[in-house]
Design a protein around this motif. Structure first.
Motif, PDB file in Angstrom:
ATOM      1  N   ALA A  23      -2.845  -2.253   1.702  1.00 47.04           N
ATOM      2  CA  ALA A  23      -2.233  -1.185   0.904  1.00 47.04           C
ATOM      3  C   ALA A  23      -2.772   0.180   1.319  1.00 47.04           C
ATOM      4  O   ALA A  23      -2.030   1.167   1.375  1.00 47.04           O
ATOM      5  CB  ALA A  23      -2.481  -1.434  -0.579  1.00 47.04           C
ATOM      6  N   ALA A  24      -4.067   0.250   1.613  1.00 44.47           N
ATOM      7  CA  ALA A  24      -4.688   1.521   1.999  1.00 44.47           C
ATOM      8  C   ALA A  24      -4.157   2.041   3.327  1.00 44.47           C
ATOM      9  O   ALA A  24      -4.243   3.247   3.610  1.00 44.47           O
ATOM     10  CB  ALA A  24      -6.203   1.364   2.068  1.00 44.47           C
ATOM     11  N   ALA A  25      -3.613   1.151   4.153  1.00 43.01           N
ATOM     12  CA  ALA A  25      -3.096   1.549   5.457  1.00 43.01           C
ATOM     13  C   ALA A  25      -1.782   2.319   5.355  1.00 43.01           C
ATOM     14  O   ALA A  25      -1.372   2.979   6.320  1.00 43.01           O
ATOM     15  CB  ALA A  25      -2.909   0.320   6.348  1.00 43.01           C
ATOM     16  N   ALA A  26      -1.122   2.258   4.194  1.00 43.87           N
ATOM     17  CA  ALA A  26       0.139   2.983   4.020  1.00 43.87           C
ATOM     18  C   ALA A  26      -0.134   4.479   3.920  1.00 43.87           C
ATOM     19  O   ALA A  26      -1.067   4.898   3.233  1.00 43.87           O
ATOM     20  CB  ALA A  26       0.855   2.497   2.761  1.00 43.87           C
ATOM     21  N   PRO A  27       0.650   5.301   4.589  1.00 37.62           N
ATOM     22  CA  PRO A  27       0.402   6.750   4.581  1.00 37.62           C
ATOM     23  C   PRO A  27       0.406   7.357   3.183  1.00 37.62           C
ATOM     24  O   PRO A  27      -0.300   8.340   2.932  1.00 37.62           O
ATOM     25  CB  PRO A  27       1.554   7.312   5.429  1.00 37.62           C
ATOM     26  N   GLU A  28       1.186   6.779   2.278  1.00 38.23           N
ATOM     27  CA  GLU A  28       1.292   7.341   0.932  1.00 38.23           C
ATOM     28  C   GLU A  28       0.241   6.816  -0.038  1.00 38.23           C
ATOM     29  O   GLU A  28       0.195   7.224  -1.199  1.00 38.23           O
ATOM     30  CB  GLU A  28       2.688   7.046   0.353  1.00 38.23           C
ATOM     31  N   ALA A  29      -0.646   5.935   0.411  1.00 36.47           N
ATOM     32  CA  ALA A  29      -1.662   5.366  -0.473  1.00 36.47           C
ATOM     33  C   ALA A  29      -2.578   6.462  -1.007  1.00 36.47           C
ATOM     34  O   ALA A  29      -3.057   7.305  -0.235  1.00 36.47           O
ATOM     35  CB  ALA A  29      -2.482   4.314   0.260  1.00 36.47           C
ATOM     36  N   PRO A  30      -2.877   6.448  -2.314  1.00 36.76           N
ATOM     37  CA  PRO A  30      -3.753   7.477  -2.881  1.00 36.76           C
ATOM     38  C   PRO A  30      -5.229   7.133  -2.769  1.00 36.76           C
ATOM     39  O   PRO A  30      -6.058   7.781  -3.392  1.00 36.76           O
ATOM     40  CB  PRO A  30      -3.309   7.527  -4.343  1.00 36.76           C
ATOM     41  N   PHE A  31      -5.552   6.106  -2.017  1.00 33.06           N
ATOM     42  CA  PHE A  31      -6.951   5.686  -1.862  1.00 33.06           C
ATOM     43  C   PHE A  31      -7.200   5.228  -0.439  1.00 33.06           C
ATOM     44  O   PHE A  31      -6.276   4.887   0.304  1.00 33.06           O
ATOM     45  CB  PHE A  31      -7.300   4.557  -2.838  1.00 33.06           C
ATOM     46  N   GLU A  32      -8.488   5.228  -0.056  1.00 38.48           N
ATOM     47  CA  GLU A  32      -8.908   4.683   1.224  1.00 38.48           C
ATOM     48  C   GLU A  32     -10.154   3.831   1.003  1.00 38.48           C
ATOM     49  O   GLU A  32     -11.006   4.178   0.184  1.00 38.48           O
ATOM     50  CB  GLU A  32      -9.205   5.801   2.230  1.00 38.48           C
ATOM     51  N   ILE A  33     -10.254   2.727   1.713  1.00 36.66           N
ATOM     52  CA  ILE A  33     -11.440   1.881   1.646  1.00 36.66           C
ATOM     53  C   ILE A  33     -12.449   2.434   2.644  1.00 36.66           C
ATOM     54  O   ILE A  33     -12.160   2.505   3.847  1.00 36.66           O
ATOM     55  CB  ILE A  33     -11.127   0.413   1.975  1.00 36.66           C
TER      56      ILE A  33
END
Length: 220
Positions: A23-33
């Motif tokens: 999910a974090a790999a999506a450009p629109e994700a509001p978070f990063e691991i």
């Protein structure tokens, strides 16, 4: 809005970690691991993180004299990495109240039952023993009381004739992998509000906090 920095704690295979990484790999994700911590050297979650180019560290609880020193090491690693939100993804250690309270409103866990039913272990066997028609999963904010925090998202799955704990678990994990990224996104977007011990959402849309397994969705 800047993407929120997330640290994930794992103990095993890390399939929910993988769902969060995807999910974090999506450009629109509001978070990063930004960090994955494991308390066991054989936790495959460490390898998942490395394959994704994420910092992965082993902090083995057996190397510490007690829970407090172990948790102090966890906390230090998270804060050094600038983590803003912590996700527990199959982290099989009960955390002390002191650690949990340091991350109040910023720590999520996923549990394989429809809380408040079946807190603790062996959830699928207990659901079958209770002749439940449906089972599911819950993403909740972590509080010092085990599996008792405010619910953010729940996923519903059918219990089918002939189910075993293993088959029910396999069906439930399909919904877990959708529910956890959704709940994390809500928290990362600052949409989760705590009101009188409950989690509510800003601008909540109908059905947003409930996910249905495809078999149930097809029956609706």
């Amino acid at each position: 809005m800047a993407r929120r920095r997330v640290g994930v704690l794992v103990s095993g295979s890390g399939s929910n970690l993988q769902a969060l990484l995807d999910a974090a790999a999506a450009p629109e994700a509001p978070f990063e691991i930004v960090l994955v911590l494991a308390n066991r050297p054989d936790a495959y979650g460490l390898e998942r993180a490395r394959l994704a180019g994420i910092e992965a560290r082993l902090i083995d609880h057996r190397s510490f004299a007690g829970r407090e020193t172990f948790e102090a090491a966890l906390d230090a690693a998270l804060r050094e990495a600038g983590v803003e939100i912590v996700c527990l993804a199959g982290f099989m250690r009960v955390l002390t109240a002191g650690f949990v309270e340091g991350w109040t409103g910023r720590m999520l866990n996923i549990h394989p039952s429809l809380l408040p039913s079946f807190r603790g272990l062996h959830t699928h066997a207990r659901a079958l023993a209770g002749s439940c028609a449906v089972a599911g999963c819950t993403v909740h904010l972590v509080t010092p009381d085990l599996d008792a925090g405010p619910v953010v998202v729940q996923g519903l799955v059918p219990v089918l004739p002939g189910d075993t704990p293993e088959s029910l678990a396999a069906r439930t994990i399909e919904v877990e992998h959708r529910a956890y990224p959704r709940a994390l996104a809500m928290l990362a977007e600052d949409r989760v509000r705590l009101e009188e011990g409950r989690a509510t959402l800003a601008d909540e849309r109908p059905g947003e906090r409930l996910l249905l397994h495809p078999l149930l969705a097809g029956m609706a």
